[in-house]
Design an enzyme around this catalytic site. Structure first.
Site, PDB file in Angstrom:
ATOM      1  N   THR A   1      -1.765  -0.526   2.139  1.00  0.00           N
ATOM      2  CA  THR A   1      -2.337   0.809   1.945  1.00  0.00           C
ATOM      3  C   THR A   1      -2.172   1.692   3.177  1.00  0.00           C
ATOM      4  OG1 THR A   1      -4.493   1.924   1.763  1.00  0.00           O
ATOM      5  CG2 THR A   1      -4.539  -0.318   2.566  1.00  0.00           C
ATOM      6  N   ASP A   2      -2.206   2.999   2.959  1.00  0.00           N
ATOM      7  CA  ASP A   2      -2.146   3.946   4.087  1.00  0.00           C
ATOM      8  C   ASP A   2      -3.377   3.824   4.983  1.00  0.00           C
ATOM      9  OD1 ASP A   2      -4.020   5.071   2.331  1.00  0.00           O
ATOM     10  OD2 ASP A   2      -3.101   7.070   2.299  1.00  0.00           O
ATOM     11  N   GLU A   3      -4.454   3.231   4.443  1.00  0.00           N
ATOM     12  CA  GLU A   3      -5.712   3.200   5.205  1.00  0.00           C
ATOM     13  C   GLU A   3      -5.620   2.338   6.464  1.00  0.00           C
ATOM     14  OE1 GLU A   3      -9.288   3.117   2.849  1.00  0.00           O
ATOM     15  OE2 GLU A   3      -8.223   3.816   1.080  1.00  0.00           O
TER      16      GLU A   3
ATOM     17  N   TYR B   1     -12.713  -2.716   4.777  1.00  0.00           N
ATOM     18  CA  TYR B   1     -11.601  -2.858   3.816  1.00  0.00           C
ATOM     19  C   TYR B   1     -10.264  -2.701   4.532  1.00  0.00           C
ATOM     20  CZ  TYR B   1      -8.047  -1.204   0.501  1.00  0.00           C
ATOM     21  OH  TYR B   1      -6.867  -1.018  -0.183  1.00  0.00           O
TER      22      TYR B   1
ATOM     23  N   LYS C   1      -7.078  -5.329   5.279  1.00  0.00           N
ATOM     24  CA  LYS C   1      -5.695  -5.099   4.837  1.00  0.00           C
ATOM     25  C   LYS C   1      -4.750  -5.120   6.047  1.00  0.00           C
ATOM     26  CE  LYS C   1      -4.378  -4.223   1.200  1.00  0.00           C
ATOM     27  NZ  LYS C   1      -3.951  -5.088   0.048  1.00  0.00           N
TER      28      LYS C   1
HETATM   29  P1  NAD Z   1      -8.346  -3.396  -8.141  1.00  0.00           P
HETATM   30  O1  NAD Z   1      -9.614  -3.593  -7.380  1.00  0.00           O
HETATM   31  O2  NAD Z   1      -8.347  -2.512  -9.332  1.00  0.00           O
HETATM   32  O3  NAD Z   1      -7.783  -4.829  -8.631  1.00  0.00           O
HETATM   33  C1  NAD Z   1      -7.774  -5.955  -7.811  1.00  0.00           C
HETATM   34  C2  NAD Z   1      -7.415  -7.167  -8.673  1.00  0.00           C
HETATM   35  O4  NAD Z   1      -7.341  -8.315  -7.827  1.00  0.00           O
HETATM   36  C3  NAD Z   1      -8.463  -7.473  -9.750  1.00  0.00           C
HETATM   37  O5  NAD Z   1      -7.830  -7.753 -10.969  1.00  0.00           O
HETATM   38  C4  NAD Z   1      -9.179  -8.710  -9.208  1.00  0.00           C
HETATM   39  O6  NAD Z   1      -9.713  -9.536 -10.219  1.00  0.00           O
HETATM   40  C5  NAD Z   1      -8.055  -9.398  -8.445  1.00  0.00           C
HETATM   41  N1  NAD Z   1      -8.537 -10.290  -7.375  1.00  0.00           N
HETATM   42  C6  NAD Z   1      -9.489 -10.012  -6.445  1.00  0.00           C
HETATM   43  N2  NAD Z   1      -9.670 -11.086  -5.651  1.00  0.00           N
HETATM   44  C7  NAD Z   1      -8.787 -12.045  -6.074  1.00  0.00           C
HETATM   45  C8  NAD Z   1      -8.478 -13.360  -5.616  1.00  0.00           C
HETATM   46  N3  NAD Z   1      -9.117 -13.913  -4.574  1.00  0.00           N
HETATM   47  N4  NAD Z   1      -7.511 -14.050  -6.275  1.00  0.00           N
HETATM   48  C9  NAD Z   1      -6.871 -13.510  -7.340  1.00  0.00           C
HETATM   49  N5  NAD Z   1      -7.136 -12.273  -7.813  1.00  0.00           N
HETATM   50  C10 NAD Z   1      -8.072 -11.549  -7.171  1.00  0.00           C
HETATM   51  O7  NAD Z   1      -7.270  -2.925  -7.061  1.00  0.00           O
HETATM   52  P2  NAD Z   1      -6.070  -1.877  -7.180  1.00  0.00           P
HETATM   53  O8  NAD Z   1      -6.584  -0.509  -6.959  1.00  0.00           O
HETATM   54  O9  NAD Z   1      -5.274  -2.189  -8.383  1.00  0.00           O
HETATM   55  O10 NAD Z   1      -5.228  -2.261  -5.876  1.00  0.00           O
HETATM   56  C11 NAD Z   1      -4.215  -3.265  -5.922  1.00  0.00           C
HETATM   57  C12 NAD Z   1      -3.596  -3.415  -4.538  1.00  0.00           C
HETATM   58  O11 NAD Z   1      -3.042  -2.168  -4.127  1.00  0.00           O
HETATM   59  C13 NAD Z   1      -4.599  -3.820  -3.461  1.00  0.00           C
HETATM   60  O12 NAD Z   1      -3.978  -4.753  -2.607  1.00  0.00           O
HETATM   61  C14 NAD Z   1      -4.888  -2.520  -2.729  1.00  0.00           C
HETATM   62  O13 NAD Z   1      -5.234  -2.757  -1.379  1.00  0.00           O
HETATM   63  C15 NAD Z   1      -3.560  -1.802  -2.852  1.00  0.00           C
HETATM   64  N6  NAD Z   1      -3.625  -0.321  -2.819  1.00  0.00           N
HETATM   65  C16 NAD Z   1      -4.473   0.343  -3.660  1.00  0.00           C
HETATM   66  C17 NAD Z   1      -4.498   1.737  -3.650  1.00  0.00           C
HETATM   67  C18 NAD Z   1      -5.391   2.531  -4.579  1.00  0.00           C
HETATM   68  O14 NAD Z   1      -5.462   3.751  -4.459  1.00  0.00           O
HETATM   69  N7  NAD Z   1      -6.053   1.909  -5.548  1.00  0.00           N
HETATM   70  C19 NAD Z   1      -3.669   2.437  -2.762  1.00  0.00           C
HETATM   71  C20 NAD Z   1      -2.806   1.719  -1.918  1.00  0.00           C
HETATM   72  C21 NAD Z   1      -2.795   0.337  -1.965  1.00  0.00           C
HETATM   73  P1  TYD Z   2     -12.143   6.310  -3.030  1.00  0.00           P
HETATM   74  O1  TYD Z   2     -11.718   6.594  -4.439  1.00  0.00           O
HETATM   75  O2  TYD Z   2     -13.251   5.342  -2.803  1.00  0.00           O
HETATM   76  O3  TYD Z   2     -10.817   5.880  -2.251  1.00  0.00           O
HETATM   77  P2  TYD Z   2     -10.599   5.639  -0.641  1.00  0.00           P
HETATM   78  O4  TYD Z   2     -11.905   5.534   0.026  1.00  0.00           O
HETATM   79  O5  TYD Z   2      -9.864   4.334  -0.664  1.00  0.00           O
HETATM   80  O6  TYD Z   2      -9.778   6.795  -0.167  1.00  0.00           O
HETATM   81  O7  TYD Z   2     -12.555   7.675  -2.349  1.00  0.00           O
HETATM   82  C1  TYD Z   2     -11.639   8.768  -2.250  1.00  0.00           C
HETATM   83  C2  TYD Z   2     -12.324   9.846  -1.443  1.00  0.00           C
HETATM   84  O8  TYD Z   2     -13.448  10.348  -2.206  1.00  0.00           O
HETATM   85  C3  TYD Z   2     -12.903   9.368  -0.133  1.00  0.00           C
HETATM   86  O9  TYD Z   2     -12.722  10.384   0.858  1.00  0.00           O
HETATM   87  C4  TYD Z   2     -14.385   9.178  -0.403  1.00  0.00           C
HETATM   88  C5  TYD Z   2     -14.675  10.212  -1.477  1.00  0.00           C
HETATM   89  N1  TYD Z   2     -15.726   9.843  -2.452  1.00  0.00           N
HETATM   90  C6  TYD Z   2     -16.792  10.722  -2.689  1.00  0.00           C
HETATM   91  O10 TYD Z   2     -16.887  11.812  -2.095  1.00  0.00           O
HETATM   92  N2  TYD Z   2     -17.743  10.351  -3.605  1.00  0.00           N
HETATM   93  C7  TYD Z   2     -17.688   9.160  -4.279  1.00  0.00           C
HETATM   94  O11 TYD Z   2     -18.603   8.855  -5.083  1.00  0.00           O
HETATM   95  C8  TYD Z   2     -16.579   8.280  -4.028  1.00  0.00           C
HETATM   96  C9  TYD Z   2     -16.462   6.958  -4.737  1.00  0.00           C
HETATM   97  C10 TYD Z   2     -15.620   8.672  -3.116  1.00  0.00           C
END
Ligand code: NAD
Ligand code: TYD
Length: 338
Positions: free
Chosen positions: A126-128, A151, A155
């Site tokens: 992730t970019d974070e 988090y 990562k």
């Molecule tokens: P999510 O939380 O929706 O899904 C995570 C999945 O992983 C779930 O199905 C969960 O059951 C499974 N899981 C958790 N712990 C596990 C374990 N120990 N063993 C096996 N499975 C397990 O997450 P997401 O938003 O789909 O993100 C997927 C990946 O992409 C993550 O690695 C996250 O860091 C990365 N990512 C997410 C975003 C975003 O905006 N959502 C952006 C950049 C990168």
């Molecule tokens: P989020 O969807 O949790 O993603 P991330 O923290 O990984 O970027 O949040 C996106 C942005 O929205 C973040 O700046 C926090 C803000 N946010 C709120 O203002 N209210 C909320 O209830 C949530 C969940 C997030």
């Protein structure tokens, strides 16, 4: 293409599995998922009929014996690691499980991949991990990692292990770092689906701080295409950034959702800020453009239309993922921030 996809029952994993099976008719995917609160087996249940192309196994990425046997028995040639704990607010409330799954789990998966001699290990990050930006500038692949939340710290630690496995053991690894995703199947604790849900229920919309924090939004299918390109064309040992070229302040995202649901902006409530809240993320993805041919195709307004429409058309999905435990956590979190 025979893939071990981890976390395939989550938001991005589900979209990735659907995308790969649609675009690679000969592919086989073994989806290993622990089914935490964020994992929903029903997302891909229809595929379970088609055992030639898809299989599901419930299990933990930290279970090395299981992972090695799955890779060997199913003759899998690459790992795509989506599995993680992913919600920043949850990591503030309880960091330990983030270290367990994101760090120890990824390390274990790397070890299993090495032992089972997979051809490629694609790690989804992730970019974070880069920390936060001021009003100007962008994150590059060379930007030093400076995570600010439990988090992102977990990562970043995983990313370092992935790098070390390439440098030390010669494992073929590729790491991708993407900005904030939105789209179908996202759990309603993240900004976009949460705000759409609150608006629909005529509940207050909790915006952290003054709402001016900026995120770069990418439609989930564009991210999935990026991961696919990195898997097929990425150079071993490299990191690739992906972004949506759609920087938005949170308050503008919330207003854009309200415009679609038809609820008034008076529902917006500014609440206590998230501790350690990163100000701004912005991705430079020239390297992915040049080396992989990556380009985000979806503009934010169209992507948000599609996303809100998907949630409108899938009320049963939303209901099914909102378990009692989920509601309890959210109630407690809001109580503390009021
Ligand atoms: P999510 O939380 O929706 O899904 C995570 C999945 O992983 C779930 O199905 C969960 O059951 C499974 N899981 C958790 N712990 C596990 C374990 N120990 N063993 C096996 N499975 C397990 O997450 P997401 O938003 O789909 O993100 C997927 C990946 O992409 C993550 O690695 C996250 O860091 C990365 N990512 C997410 C975003 C975003 O905006 N959502 C952006 C950049 C990168
Ligand atoms: P989020 O969807 O949790 O993603 P991330 O923290 O990984 O970027 O949040 C996106 C942005 O929205 C973040 O700046 C926090 C803000 N946010 C709120 O203002 N209210 C909320 O209830 C949530 C969940 C997030």
């Amino acid at each position: 293409m025979r893939l071990l996809v981890t976390g395939g029952c989550g938001f991005i994993g589900t979209n990735f599995v659907l995308h790969i099976l649609e675009t690679h008719p000969d592919a086989f995917i073994l989806n290993l998922d622990k089914l935490t609160y964020a994992g929903n087996r029903a997302n891909l249940a229809d595929l379970e009929q088609d055992s030639e192309h898809y299989a599901f196994v419930r299990g933990d990425i930290a279970d090395k014996a299981l992972v090695v046997s799955l890779i060997k028995e199913r003759r899998l040639d690459a790992v795509v690691n989506f599995a993680a704990e992913t919600h920043v607010d949850r990591s503030i409330a309880g960091p330990a499980v983030f270290a367990q799954t994101n760090v120890a789990g990824t390390l274990n998966l790397l070890e299993a991949a090495r032992e089972a001699r997979v051809e490629r290990f694609l790690h989804v990050s992730t970019d974070e991990v880069y920390g936060t930006l001021g009003p100007d500038g962008q994150f590059f692949e060379t930007t030093p990692l400076a995570p600010n939340s439990p988090y992102s710290a977990s990562k970043a630690a995983a990313d370092h292990f992935v790098r070390a496995y390439h440098e030390t053991y010669g494992l073929d690894t590729v790491t991708t770092r993407c900005s904030n995703n939105y789209g179908p199947y996202q759990f309603p604790e993240k900004l976009v689906p949460l705000m759409r849900l609150k608006a629909k229920n005529d509940e207050p919309l909790p915006v952290y701080g003054d709402g001016s924090n900026v995120r770069d939004w990418i439609y989930v299918l564009d991210h999935c295409r990026g991961v696919e390109l990195a898997l097929l064309k990425g150079r071993a040992g490299e990191v690739y950034n992906f972004g949506g070229a759609a920087e938005m302040a949170n308050i503008d995202v919330v207003k854009a959702i309200l415009r679609r649901t038809g609820q008034p902006e008076s529902l917006i409530r500014f609440v206590a800020d998230r501790p350690g809240h990163d100000r701004r993320y912005a991705m430079n993805f020239d390297k992915a453009r040049k080396e992989l041919g990556f380009e985000p195709a979806m503009d934010f307004e169209t992507g948000l239309d599609k996303t809100v429409e998907w949630y409108d058309n899938n009320p049963a999905w939303l209901e099914s993922v909102q378990s009692g435990a989920y509601r309890e956590f959210m109630d407690q979190w809001y109580k503390e921030r009021r």
